[in-house]
Design a protein around this motif. Structure first.
Motif, PDB file in Angstrom:
ATOM      1  N   LYS A  74       0.805  -1.221   0.000  1.00  8.86           N
ATOM      2  CA  LYS A  74       0.000   0.000   0.000  1.00  8.86           C
ATOM      3  C   LYS A  74       0.837   1.271   0.000  1.00  8.86           C
ATOM      4  O   LYS A  74       0.399   2.303  -0.538  1.00  8.86           O
ATOM      5  N   ALA A  75       2.008   1.239   0.627  1.00  7.46           N
ATOM      6  CA  ALA A  75       2.803   2.458   0.763  1.00  7.46           C
ATOM      7  C   ALA A  75       4.287   2.140   0.609  1.00  7.46           C
ATOM      8  O   ALA A  75       4.825   1.286   1.316  1.00  7.46           O
ATOM      9  N   THR A 118      -1.925   4.024  -4.036  1.00  8.99           N
ATOM     10  CA  THR A 118      -2.401   4.140  -2.656  1.00  8.99           C
ATOM     11  C   THR A 118      -1.400   4.776  -1.704  1.00  8.99           C
ATOM     12  O   THR A 118      -1.725   5.028  -0.541  1.00  8.99           O
ATOM     13  N   GLY A 119      -0.176   5.018  -2.170  1.00  5.86           N
ATOM     14  CA  GLY A 119       0.818   5.628  -1.299  1.00  5.86           C
ATOM     15  C   GLY A 119       0.562   7.107  -1.102  1.00  5.86           C
ATOM     16  O   GLY A 119      -0.414   7.674  -1.612  1.00  5.86           O
ATOM     17  N   SER A 120       1.466   7.769  -0.386  1.00  7.22           N
ATOM     18  CA  SER A 120       1.338   9.206  -0.161  1.00  7.22           C
ATOM     19  C   SER A 120       2.726   9.819  -0.007  1.00  7.22           C
ATOM     20  O   SER A 120       3.684   9.146   0.371  1.00  7.22           O
ATOM     21  N   GLY A 121       2.817  11.106  -0.348  1.00  7.72           N
ATOM     22  CA  GLY A 121       4.090  11.797  -0.190  1.00  7.72           C
ATOM     23  C   GLY A 121       4.998  11.731  -1.384  1.00  7.72           C
ATOM     24  O   GLY A 121       6.128  12.228  -1.331  1.00  7.72           O
ATOM     25  N   SER A 160       9.593  11.067  -2.482  1.00  5.37           N
ATOM     26  CA  SER A 160      10.332  11.357  -1.260  1.00  5.37           C
ATOM     27  C   SER A 160       9.604  10.860  -0.020  1.00  5.37           C
ATOM     28  O   SER A 160      10.116  10.948   1.093  1.00  5.37           O
ATOM     29  N   GLY A 161       8.413  10.334  -0.212  1.00  8.09           N
ATOM     30  CA  GLY A 161       7.638   9.799   0.886  1.00  8.09           C
ATOM     31  C   GLY A 161       7.344   8.331   0.687  1.00  8.09           C
ATOM     32  O   GLY A 161       8.240   7.510   0.530  1.00  8.09           O
ATOM     33  N   LYS A 162       6.058   8.009   0.642  1.00  9.62           N
ATOM     34  CA  LYS A 162       5.633   6.615   0.509  1.00  9.62           C
ATOM     35  C   LYS A 162       4.811   6.391  -0.761  1.00  9.62           C
ATOM     36  O   LYS A 162       3.909   5.562  -0.789  1.00  9.62           O
ATOM     37  N   GLY A 163       5.147   7.130  -1.824  1.00  8.73           N
ATOM     38  CA  GLY A 163       4.531   6.872  -3.113  1.00  8.73           C
ATOM     39  C   GLY A 163       3.279   7.672  -3.384  1.00  8.73           C
ATOM     40  O   GLY A 163       3.111   8.800  -2.939  1.00  8.73           O
ATOM     41  N   GLY A 164       2.399   7.085  -4.169  1.00 10.69           N
ATOM     42  CA  GLY A 164       1.175   7.753  -4.593  1.00 10.69           C
ATOM     43  C   GLY A 164       1.221   8.261  -6.019  1.00 10.69           C
ATOM     44  O   GLY A 164       0.283   8.915  -6.482  1.00 10.69           O
ATOM     45  N   ALA A 178      -4.440   9.191  -8.135  1.00  7.85           N
ATOM     46  CA  ALA A 178      -3.134   9.295  -7.488  1.00  7.85           C
ATOM     47  C   ALA A 178      -3.336   9.378  -5.982  1.00  7.85           C
ATOM     48  O   ALA A 178      -4.397   9.778  -5.493  1.00  7.85           O
ATOM     49  N   GLY A 179      -2.289   9.007  -5.225  1.00  7.34           N
ATOM     50  CA  GLY A 179      -2.364   9.098  -3.781  1.00  7.34           C
ATOM     51  C   GLY A 179      -2.094  10.510  -3.290  1.00  7.34           C
ATOM     52  O   GLY A 179      -1.682  11.388  -4.064  1.00  7.34           O
TER      53      GLY A 179
END
Length: 357
Positions: free
Chosen positions: A207-208, A263-266, A269-273, A299-300
């Motif tokens: 997910k991330a 489903t990621g975020s950031g 530089s973070g956890k995807g998306g 997009a996340g």
């Protein structure tokens, strides 16, 4: 390649040097199972195989696993009606006919074609990835000291449906395809991949993650990726809800990619998306999308490229979109120019006869 694999290749290079200096012999090179120099060997023949004996009950996971493992041209005989085969142990194809290195008698495989005839669904049951291949997987047989460059095996899927594959945990006791993994339906490193007239629904991976991706398909260092006439819906992963490529050139044509999600975020530089529909991260590899509809993907949080995300890190790659529709995708935090559904960094962006939001 794992640390263990790298150490074995260091041993191989030392052996090659010794042989070139006349210090060792061929017998020395194979002592204790240490890999030798590239051993000239004929490729394995492409064998025709049939899974099933005319009834749904005869089309078992066990029979399919055995057929796919050693390649060939594979079809099904499961009777006149559609069938679903539940996969509880990820299907995989070795690099040689016996899954051993060429210097141990393995003959390189050149083809694994699986044709469902429009009647076969492969289901991961929401628990396992459906298919895995890796030119750098030691237990599949290495063909050379540069397994990452191998492209001997052509993997082809035709007229199949892939549902509920789950690559969140990867394949037990096997190498990751790299970059955090992914590919709930198909996960590949190295070699070549073609997908024709197939459907991918509700496949997932982690997910991330900053790099992991491909709810349905994840390709890493694959030398040729061709996807045509296929449909992707409801697939989810940290990046590339439907399709994720890391350093693999791709051609996507006459396909529909809709309702998938990163489903990621950031972002990176973070956890995807990044890449609600399609995600690419690499160098000088080119991606072409033609006669394809990419809509209603998401997009996340903090991610970009709700429809298509493309980044060539050395700015040497080209993205070409022609005769396609990339609209109605949502959730992006950044984009290219006025096209909210697209994020692009590379050598050249070519768009023709297309509509992009």
């Amino acid at each position: 390649m794992s640390g263990r694999a790298a150490k074995r290749w260091v041993a191989l290079l030392g052996t090659l040097l010794a042989l070139s200096l006349g210090v060792g012999t061929a017998a020395d090179a194979t002592a204790g199972g240490t890999p030798t120099a590239s051993v000239p060997t004929a490729n394995a023949p492409v064998v025709k195989k049939v899974v099933g004996k005319g009834t749904p009950a005869s089309c078992t996971e066990t029979a399919l696993f055995a057929a796919v493992r050693t390649g060939g041209s594979i079809t099904f005989n499961c009777g006149p009606n559609p069938v679903t085969i539940k996969i509880t142990k990820t299907l995989r194809t070795c690099n040689t006919h016996n899954c051993k290195h060429p210097w141990e008698g393995g003959k390189p495989l050149t083809a694994m074609t699986l044709d469902g005839g429009g009647k076969v669904t492969l289901s991961g049951g929401g628990k396992v990835g459906i298919y895995y291949a890796n030119s750098c997987e030691e237990s599949f047989g290495w063909l050379s000291s540069r397994c990452d460059k191998d492209a001997t095996l052509q993997v082809t899927f035709k007229n199949l449906t892939f549902v509920s594959g789950n690559a969140t945990k990867g394949v037990p006791d096997k190498e990751s395809v790299g970059g955090g993994g992914g590919g709930g339906a198909i996960a590949m490193r190295g070699n070549k991949l073609t997908v024709v007239n197939s459907t991918f629904k509700s496949n997932v991976c982690v997910k991330a993650h900053s790099d992991a991706g491909g709810g349905a398909i994840r390709v890493v260092g694959v030398k040729s990726v061709k996807i045509s006439g296929s449909t992707f819906s409801g697939n989810k992963c940290a990046n590339g809800g439907a399709i994720s490529s890391l350093g693999s050139p791709m051609s996507i044509s006459t396909s529909t990619i809709t309702g998938n999600a990163a489903t990621g975020s950031g972002a990176s530089s973070g956890k995807g998306g990044n890449g609600g529909g399609v995600y690419f991260d690499g160098a000088s590899q080119n991606v072409t999308i033609s006669s394809t509809k990419i809509t209603k993907n998401k997009a996340g949080k903090g991610g970009g490229g709700s429809g298509v995300f493309y980044v060539s890190n050395n700015r040497g790659g080209t993205l070409t979109i022609k005769g396609s529709t990339v609209t109605g995708n949502t959730g992006e935090a950044f984009w290219t120019g006025s096209r909210h559904d697209l994020f692009y960094l590379g050598k050249k962006l070519s768009i023709s006869s297309s509509t992009i939001s």
